[in-house]
Write an enzyme that holds these catalytic residues in place. Structure first.
Site, PDB file in Angstrom:
ATOM      1  N   GLN A 214      -3.180   2.827   9.602  1.00 44.96           N
ATOM      2  CA  GLN A 214      -1.831   2.840   9.013  1.00 44.96           C
ATOM      3  C   GLN A 214      -0.853   3.633   9.891  1.00 44.96           C
ATOM      4  O   GLN A 214       0.337   3.328   9.925  1.00 44.96           O
ATOM      5  CB  GLN A 214      -1.871   3.459   7.610  1.00 44.96           C
ATOM      6  CG  GLN A 214      -2.520   2.596   6.549  1.00 44.96           C
ATOM      7  CD  GLN A 214      -4.000   2.867   6.410  1.00 44.96           C
ATOM      8  OE1 GLN A 214      -4.666   3.293   7.341  1.00 44.96           O
ATOM      9  NE2 GLN A 214      -4.549   2.614   5.231  1.00 44.96           N
TER      10      GLN A 214
ATOM     11  N   ARG B  14       0.847  -1.192   0.000  1.00 49.42           N
ATOM     12  CA  ARG B  14       0.000   0.000   0.000  1.00 49.42           C
ATOM     13  C   ARG B  14       0.882   1.240   0.000  1.00 49.42           C
ATOM     14  O   ARG B  14       2.093   1.153   0.164  1.00 49.42           O
ATOM     15  CB  ARG B  14      -0.949  -0.029   1.208  1.00 49.42           C
ATOM     16  CG  ARG B  14      -0.190  -0.399   2.485  1.00 49.42           C
ATOM     17  CD  ARG B  14      -0.650   0.271   3.699  1.00 49.42           C
ATOM     18  NE  ARG B  14      -0.574   1.711   3.598  1.00 49.42           N
ATOM     19  CZ  ARG B  14       0.541   2.419   3.747  1.00 49.42           C
ATOM     20  NH1 ARG B  14       1.709   1.830   3.984  1.00 49.42           N
ATOM     21  NH2 ARG B  14       0.523   3.729   3.649  1.00 49.42           N
TER      22      ARG B  14
ATOM     23  N   ASP C 112      -1.895  10.918  -2.653  1.00 45.20           N
ATOM     24  CA  ASP C 112      -2.237   9.865  -3.619  1.00 45.20           C
ATOM     25  C   ASP C 112      -2.470  10.426  -5.013  1.00 45.20           C
ATOM     26  O   ASP C 112      -2.304   9.725  -6.010  1.00 45.20           O
ATOM     27  CB  ASP C 112      -3.463   9.091  -3.143  1.00 45.20           C
ATOM     28  CG  ASP C 112      -3.069   8.205  -1.969  1.00 45.20           C
ATOM     29  OD1 ASP C 112      -3.030   8.705  -0.839  1.00 45.20           O
ATOM     30  OD2 ASP C 112      -2.733   7.029  -2.207  1.00 45.20           O
TER      31      ASP C 112
ATOM     32  N   ASN D 222      -5.456  12.505  -0.279  1.00 44.76           N
ATOM     33  CA  ASN D 222      -4.619  11.670   0.590  1.00 44.76           C
ATOM     34  C   ASN D 222      -5.564  10.936   1.545  1.00 44.76           C
ATOM     35  O   ASN D 222      -6.788  11.099   1.468  1.00 44.76           O
ATOM     36  CB  ASN D 222      -3.594  12.530   1.338  1.00 44.76           C
ATOM     37  CG  ASN D 222      -2.560  11.678   2.048  1.00 44.76           C
ATOM     38  OD1 ASN D 222      -1.975  10.759   1.452  1.00 44.76           O
ATOM     39  ND2 ASN D 222      -2.324  11.931   3.321  1.00 44.76           N
TER      40      ASN D 222
ATOM     41  N   ARG E   2      -7.090  -0.354  -7.388  1.00 49.85           N
ATOM     42  CA  ARG E   2      -7.364   0.792  -6.497  1.00 49.85           C
ATOM     43  C   ARG E   2      -7.430   2.049  -7.376  1.00 49.85           C
ATOM     44  O   ARG E   2      -6.524   2.283  -8.177  1.00 49.85           O
ATOM     45  CB  ARG E   2      -6.285   0.936  -5.417  1.00 49.85           C
ATOM     46  CG  ARG E   2      -6.260  -0.249  -4.445  1.00 49.85           C
ATOM     47  CD  ARG E   2      -5.448   0.072  -3.193  1.00 49.85           C
ATOM     48  NE  ARG E   2      -6.168   0.928  -2.279  1.00 49.85           N
ATOM     49  CZ  ARG E   2      -5.606   1.499  -1.201  1.00 49.85           C
ATOM     50  NH1 ARG E   2      -4.323   1.313  -0.947  1.00 49.85           N
ATOM     51  NH2 ARG E   2      -6.322   2.256  -0.389  1.00 49.85           N
TER      52      ARG E   2
HETATM   53  O1  MRU Z   1      -4.803   3.292   1.721  1.00 46.85           O
HETATM   54  P1  MRU Z   1      -3.320   3.496   1.773  1.00 46.85           P
HETATM   55  O2  MRU Z   1      -2.697   2.973   3.006  1.00 46.85           O
HETATM   56  O3  MRU Z   1      -2.643   3.012   0.517  1.00 46.85           O
HETATM   57  O4  MRU Z   1      -3.169   5.077   1.795  1.00 46.85           O
HETATM   58  C1  MRU Z   1      -1.880   5.625   1.793  1.00 46.85           C
HETATM   59  C2  MRU Z   1      -1.848   7.101   1.877  1.00 46.85           C
HETATM   60  O5  MRU Z   1      -2.864   7.762   1.910  1.00 46.85           O
HETATM   61  C3  MRU Z   1      -0.503   7.743   1.816  1.00 46.85           C
HETATM   62  O6  MRU Z   1      -0.473   8.912   2.557  1.00 46.85           O
HETATM   63  C4  MRU Z   1      -0.173   8.080   0.348  1.00 46.85           C
HETATM   64  O7  MRU Z   1      -0.370   6.960  -0.468  1.00 46.85           O
HETATM   65  C5  MRU Z   1       1.198   8.594   0.179  1.00 46.85           C
HETATM   66  S1  MRU Z   1       2.408   7.324   0.376  1.00 46.85           S
HETATM   67  C6  MRU Z   1       3.937   7.994   0.138  1.00 46.85           C
END
Ligand code: MRU
Length: 348
Positions: free
Chosen positions: A199, A47, A240, A250, A91
């Site tokens: 996370q 992820r 993201d 994000n 995703r």
């Molecule tokens: O759902 P996730 O855990 O993939 O979400 C991750 C995030 O929102 C991070 O902040 C983003 O991907 C930046 S990672 C360098």
């Protein structure tokens, strides 16, 4: 301290850390098929925007690993595209996945004239490895630029995980922290828990503790009071997808943290590589926001915490409007407002 290898290509195999098991177990998985890679991305074994881009790129290679060498080039291409599109659908929000898969598709197009399946397969793999290596370099560049900006601060707040475990190595939001540590400047990181998949609690704390960096975990709803107490010098998060005008998708909750930072006069930085900027989109309203299963909220980690059948809304990301962002920290340098012109001139 050796850095954790989020995703790697070892002895002809793709290896990832299964992040659904953190922090209780540090387990490496070998991913051998496109379906396994799709599932790993979908359920967040791997992820973070840059990491799923790298995973997608390797996934496209797994998809053509078994194509017979006497297949025609057209057959090879059709199989590649089918698997690439499948992976791309795992995703929707992080543009890095689409960026990496498009790059692999373009690479394939440029290789077709070779008319040799074995050679094309090898060169596609080389491209996936190049994406991985490039991410290591961009993470380091973000870290250097971010450290320059943050070196007079001590305590930073972050949301979700935008560290090494979300990328090939340094991370984005946490890259300045790692570069700081290399230079003898130790930041203290406050990590939001990041409901519903935690996370921040499970992954950011794990990787910072692994690196020996001081970290304090707080629940998401504590950020305001921690800021009000004067404990936070700056907020730094990953992204993201960032549109041309600087609106930034994000992890869900980021928008709230940005509003809180504004209310407390605390700078709010977004750290991201060039591959997270989507110059095809004008503004945040165009960004597709992933919605995930209700059970992540009602029955997180196997414990039911809401009545059976309750109606749930579970968007995985939100969009922070550009006017709440103090600056973007990128591998091409720091970008300050006005974003509409500067993002394109820096990255276009
Ligand atoms: O759902 P996730 O855990 O993939 O979400 C991750 C995030 O929102 C991070 O902040 C983003 O991907 C930046 S990672 C360098």
């Amino acid at each position: 301290m050796a850095r954790l290898k989020t995703i790697d290509y070892v002895n002809g195999k793709v290896q990832i850390i299964d992040q659904t098991l953190l922090p209780n177990e540090l387990k490496y998985l070998t991913i051998e098929t496109v379906n396994d890679m799709y599932d790993a991305i979908k359920v967040l074994k791997v992820r973070g925007a840059p990491a799923i881009g790298i995973a997608g790129a390797f996934g496209t290679c797994l998809g053509v690993a078994d194509v017979a060498s006497d297949a025609t080039i057209d057959q090879f291409k059709a199989i590649f595209i089918r698997h690439a599109d499948y992976l791309n659908s795992s995703r929707p929000t992080a543009v890095n996945l689409h960026w990496a898969i498009n790059r692999m598709k373009q690479k394939l197009e440029s290789l077709l004239p070779l008319n040799n399946i074995g050679l094309i397969r090898q060169k596609l793999l080389d491209e996936a490895v190049a994406i991985l290596e490039e991410d290591r370099r961009t993470g380091r560049a973000i870290g250097e630029a971010g450290f320059e900006l943050l070196k007079n601060t001590t305590t930073i707040l972050t949301h979700c995980n935008a560290g090494g475990l979300a990328t090939a190595e340094y991370g984005t939001a946490l890259a300045p922290v790692y570069i700081g540590a290399e230079k003898g400047h130790i930041f203290h990181v406050y990590s939001d828990e990041t409901r519903p998949l935690l996370q921040g609690a499970r992954i950011t704390t794990f990787e910072l503790m692994h690196a020996g960096i001081p970290v304090t975990l707080i629940c998401d709803n504590m950020a305001a009071s921690v800021m009000a107490k004067g404990k936070i010098d700056a907020v730094i998060v990953g992204a993201d997808r960032i549109t041309r005008n600087g609106d930034t998708a994000n992890k869900i909750g980021t928008y709230g943290v940005a509003l809180l930072a504004k209310a407390h006069n605390i700078p709010f930085y977004v750290a991201a590589p060039f591959s997270t900027f989507d110059l095809t989109m004008e503004c945040g309203e165009q960004i597709p926001i992933e919605e995930r299963d209700a059970e992540e909220i009602t029955c997180g980690f196997g414990k039911q915490t809401a009545p059976t059948g309750v109606k749930v809304f579970n968007p995985a990301f939100d969009v922070t409007p550009n006017n709440l962002i103090t600056a973007f920290i990128t591998d091409k340098g720091v970008i300050t407002p006005p974003y509409a012109s500067k993002i394109v001139s820096t990255l276009g």
